[in-house]
Scaffold this active site. Structure first.
Site, PDB file in Angstrom:
ATOM      1  CD1 TRP A   1       0.733  -0.398   3.101  1.00  0.00           C
ATOM      2  CD2 TRP A   1      -0.576   1.376   3.446  1.00  0.00           C
ATOM      3  NE1 TRP A   1       1.085   0.154   4.317  1.00  0.00           N
ATOM      4  CE2 TRP A   1       0.292   1.247   4.556  1.00  0.00           C
ATOM      5  CE3 TRP A   1      -1.489   2.423   3.442  1.00  0.00           C
ATOM      6  CZ2 TRP A   1       0.288   2.132   5.640  1.00  0.00           C
ATOM      7  CZ3 TRP A   1      -1.497   3.297   4.524  1.00  0.00           C
ATOM      8  CH2 TRP A   1      -0.616   3.149   5.612  1.00  0.00           C
ATOM      9  CG  ASP A   2       4.835   0.771   1.514  1.00  0.00           C
ATOM     10  OD1 ASP A   2       3.900   0.109   1.997  1.00  0.00           O
ATOM     11  OD2 ASP A   2       5.990   0.712   1.963  1.00  0.00           O
TER      12      ASP A   2
ATOM     13  CD  GLU B   1       2.302  -3.730   9.792  1.00  0.00           C
ATOM     14  OE1 GLU B   1       3.489  -3.875  10.113  1.00  0.00           O
ATOM     15  OE2 GLU B   1       1.906  -3.812   8.608  1.00  0.00           O
TER      16      GLU B   1
HETATM   17  C1  BGC Z   1       4.908  -1.035   7.602  1.00  0.00           C
HETATM   18  C2  BGC Z   1       3.867  -1.181   6.513  1.00  0.00           C
HETATM   19  C3  BGC Z   1       4.556  -1.125   5.168  1.00  0.00           C
HETATM   20  C4  BGC Z   1       5.696  -2.138   5.074  1.00  0.00           C
HETATM   21  C5  BGC Z   1       6.500  -2.001   3.793  1.00  0.00           C
HETATM   22  C6  BGC Z   1       5.970  -2.110   7.421  1.00  0.00           C
HETATM   23  O1  BGC Z   1       6.948  -1.967   8.410  1.00  0.00           O
HETATM   24  O2  BGC Z   1       4.316  -1.181   8.858  1.00  0.00           O
HETATM   25  O3  BGC Z   1       2.927  -0.134   6.609  1.00  0.00           O
HETATM   26  O4  BGC Z   1       3.626  -1.379   4.160  1.00  0.00           O
HETATM   27  O5  BGC Z   1       6.576  -1.943   6.151  1.00  0.00           O
HETATM   28  O6  BGC Z   1       7.087  -0.745   3.707  1.00  0.00           O
END
Ligand code: BGC
Length: 771
Positions: A358-359, A489
């Site tokens: 989603w980045d 998260e």
């Molecule tokens: C973040 C996510 C992100 C992923 C890839 C994770 O540490 O919490 O939001 O999509 O890294 O960058």
């Protein structure tokens, strides 16, 4: 944190050989052109610590998933853009001794990533065990204008002897990934060929996915500027071809090996013609020569910088930091291929597998919108349109129906690859980011036709998902969304994540509006789409409206705080500033159990929502929520500080905005998080860019017009940046005293500066006092 790189406005410079930092430097000095890229591995043999990495965009392997307890709906594999055949190798032997920096004394080592012109240069003097000393200068790049081509100029000069030196330029397809789940080899050899004395080819095929790649090399050697006739001895073995030759080298005189590489793939060309195409391209570009190619490279980078540069005066470290971020973003994605996207580590390492998160929508899209012509950003939104069917199948696997779509958390071809249940099944806010990106793209570019052609179909499918994902709570007499994980998260399986629910409601509302828009603009297309997706307007929109009316969004109305989730207030709320330094980052020091029960927020969550829908909240609401959540946020995702920085700037907390900005602007250059060795944080670089443009530049777009409120933060003397906006190239310049915006295009533009609307004529400027 490490600060071993020299500060310079246009280059990244490392002086002195630091084998213990080699993996970090290999990431930092990576080069790429959107089609291929590579870590800064040495050309000559190196037996020290190194992560070999050369990547071809879109060439991936479905690495079999490894999980303890299989759950229905899990993906079978994690897609990885894999380490590809190595074309840079040049082994050097001097009187029987290999040049290997791990086994000799290294003097005057210097590496430079020249961001202005787009090349990597390395020089050193090596004192071999025999006492022989050679000076080496190696320059290489992957061409921006010729996407399949890379070139190396490898110069070697004996300093205290005259003797023959043996050169072995080679191609090596026997490469692997360190992070392979089952130590599998990902490549099979199809063929190899040494057709001439100065060329070599390897054709390799990825296992399972069947991508065929032809890697070619061609070389020549000069002394005193004159081409030397070589008598190479060809050599080949499985997945390897080389030529070895010896050349008499005189003390103090430079011998230069030019090596050109070419990688063509069955993604772009017919499989049966790959070798022929590779030969043709390689010969054409080798014929042009290194100097011409480098000149073209520098011109192409000049054009990139002309629309994407940010100038910071008075702080060289900050200037270098922001240019590094822009450079890496431009190296990672060029928007020429709608099948490609942006891996969180780009072409700089194995972590995150080079696949899409989603980045892209939440962080990267604004960069490409503002620094390139609209078709570049459009490719990113079309990418998700093309994956819609897979997103519908993905939702079906989880029990959703009637064309509901759940886009994957991680993907390369539309299929879900992520297999941690709390993220795969619960971190569904990604669906909202994809819907929001459609809005963002149209808002920025004014390309309303996109909604008709592509956008609405995606929105309907996502809204259908949200409508099925909520349930009506009899107890609350409201709709709730249970069992989710928000962007934070550090909490899983929570109920009523304010961010996710807000985004879900916004999507349904936007979809209803867009249905009306498309119907009014193009009734035929509208009817076709309704029939195609079997849309029951009455029933489905009635349901969506009911959800919009009765959705439960947690709020402490007395304090005016949106609740991140139902139980957030039950947590012990202790500011992150009180965490003992030796316990941070908490993900390295605490058990997962402790993290999950704690109040600490990994990355912007409620604030992410306020950032997206900022215009729906008054300043006081933003302030209250910012003051509540910011002290609890540990920013252990590099995607977090930028959002806090932008919000801080918007509520006038300029120092805070700057403090947050500094946390990520040199994240990789100074290895803040001790993880640059894995690769660079490409998507967070886009966040840093946003902090400058949306934060310090105060840029917003509303009703088709651009708004700016620029200020110069911290100890900077001046800030200048360029943005593309609706066919206009705007140049914004701010000092502590004045702000000026010039219109570098042929049409006048109306824009807003500190709340006042101005018309700026072509090549005109508006200048006002700074605020
Ligand atoms: C973040 C996510 C992100 C992923 C890839 C994770 O540490 O919490 O939001 O999509 O890294 O960058």
């Amino acid at each position: 944190m490490k600060e071993y790189l020299k500060h310079d406005e246009w280059s990244i410079i490392e002086e002195g050989f630091k084998p213990e930092y080699n993996r970090i430097s290999e990431s930092v000095f990576s080069i790429g052109n959107g089609h291929m890229g590579m870590r800064a591995n040495f050309e000559e043999q190196y037996s020290g610590d190194s992560l070999q990495g050369s990547y071809l965009a879109g060439v991936y392997y479905p690495d079999k998933t490894r999980v303890g307890w299989w759950k229905n709906g899990y993906p079978e594999y994690f897609a990885k853009v894999i380490n590809a055949p190595n074309w840079i190798g040049i082994n050097i032997e001097i009187a029987g001794e290999s040049l290997d920096l791990a086994h000799c004394e290294v003097l005057d080592f210097r590496r430079e990533l020249n961001m202005k012109e787009g090349y990597l240069e390395r020089s050193f003097t090596a004192r071999l065990k025999s006492g022989k000393e050679v000076a080496v200068n190696a320059k290489r790049f992957v061409s921006l204008p010729a996407k399949d081509i890379g070139a190396i100029r490898y110069a070697i000069k004996p300093l205290n002897f005259s003797d023959s030196i043996e050169f072995t330029p080679y191609l090596d397809g026997d490469v692997h990934n360190e992070d392979s789940n089952y130590d599998e080899q990902f490549w099979d050899e199809i063929s190899r060929e040494i057709p001439t004395e100065d060329e070599g080819y390897l054709v390799s095929k990825t296992k399972k996915t069947g991508f065929v790649v032809c890697t070619g090399m061609k070389f020549s050697l000069t002394q005193g500027g004159r081409t030397v006739q070589l008598n190479p001895i060809p050599s080949e073995k499985k997945q390897y071809v080389s030529h070895t030759f010896t050349v008499d080298c005189k003390e103090g005189e430079e011998t230069v090996l030019f090596k050109f590489g070419c990688n063509v793939t069955s993604r772009d060309y017919p499989e049966a013609e790959l070798t022929d195409i590779c030969k043709k391209l390689l010969n054409t570009y080798a014929e042009k020569g290194f100097g011409v190619l480098l000149h073209e490279q520098s011109r192409a980078w000049g054009m990139k910088w002309a629309t994407s540069d940010i100038i910071i005066k008075g702080d060289v470290a900050a200037q270098q930091g922001i240019r590094f971020n822009i450079f890496q973003l431009n190296q990672t994605y060029t928007g020429e291929d709608e099948r490609l996207n942006i891996g969180p580590k780009g072409f700089t390492g194995e972590k995150y597998g080079g696949v899409t998160y989603w980045d892209t929508e939440a962080y990267c899209l604004p960069f490409y919108l503002a620094t390139h012509e609209p078709h570049v950003a459009k490719q990113l939104v079309v990418y998700r349109y093309k994956h819609l069917q897979k997103a519908i199948e993905n939702a079906e696997k989880l029990g959703f129906k009637n064309g509901a779509a759940l886009y994957p958390m991680v993907t390369i071809n539309g299929e879900e690859c992520h297999n941690e249940w709390e993220i795969t099944f619960e971190e569904i806010h990604r669906n909202g980011a994809i819907a929001f990106a459609i809005f963002d793209y149209i808002r920025y570019t004014g390309d309303h036709e996109y909604m008709v052609e592509y956008g609405l179909e995606v929105l309907i499918a996502i809204s259908r998902f949200w409508a099925q994902r909520v349930n009506f709570s009899e107890a609350k007499q409201q709709y709730v969304m249970l069992g989710v994980t928000g962007p934070n998260e550090y909490e899983n399986n929570i109920n009523n994540n304010w961010y996710t629910s807000t985004l879900a409601c916004w999507t349904m509302k936007y979809t209803i509006e867009s249905l009306g828009y498309v119907k009014s603009k193009n009734e035929d297309k509208y009817d076709d789409l309704i029939a195609k997706v079997n849309f029951n307007f009455e029933e489905e929109t009635t349901k969506w409206l009911d959800i919009l009316e009765k959705m439960y969004l947690g709020e402490d109305s007395k304090k005016g705080i949106f609740l991140q989730q139902d139980n957030f207030y039950d947590k012990e709320l202790i500011p992150a500033a009180e965490l003992p330094a030796e316990e941070t980052p908490i993900h390295e020091h605490w058990s997962w159990d402790r993290i999950l029960r704690s109040c600490y927020i990994k990355q912007a969550d409620v604030l992410q929502g306020i950032y997206l829908f900022e215009d729906q909240f008054d300043k006081e609401t933003i302030e209250r929520n910012f003051d509540f959540y910011e002290p609890l946020t540990v920013h252990e995702s590099s995607l977090s500080p930028c959002v806090h920085s932008i919000l801080a700037a918007s509520i006038g907390r300029r120092e805070k905005a700057y403090e947050m900005y500094v946390r990520t602007s040199r994240l990789d250059l100074d290895d803040y998080n001790n993880d640059t060795d894995d690769g660079l944080h490409i998507t967070s670089m886009a966040g840093t860019w946003m902090s400058v443009i949306k934060g310090f530049g105060g840029m917003r777009v509303q009703n088709g017009e651009a708004y700016f409120e620029p200020f110069v933060p911290g100890n900077w003397e001046a800030l200048a940046f360029k943005v593309y906006f609706r066919g206009h190239l705007l140049s914004v310049m701010a000092t502590k005293e004045k702000v000026a915006i010039s219109n570098q295009s042929e049409e006048p533009i109306r824009l807003h500066l500190f709340g006042a609307r101005h018309k700026i004529e072509p090549n005109g400027v508006v200048e006002v006092d700074a605020k």
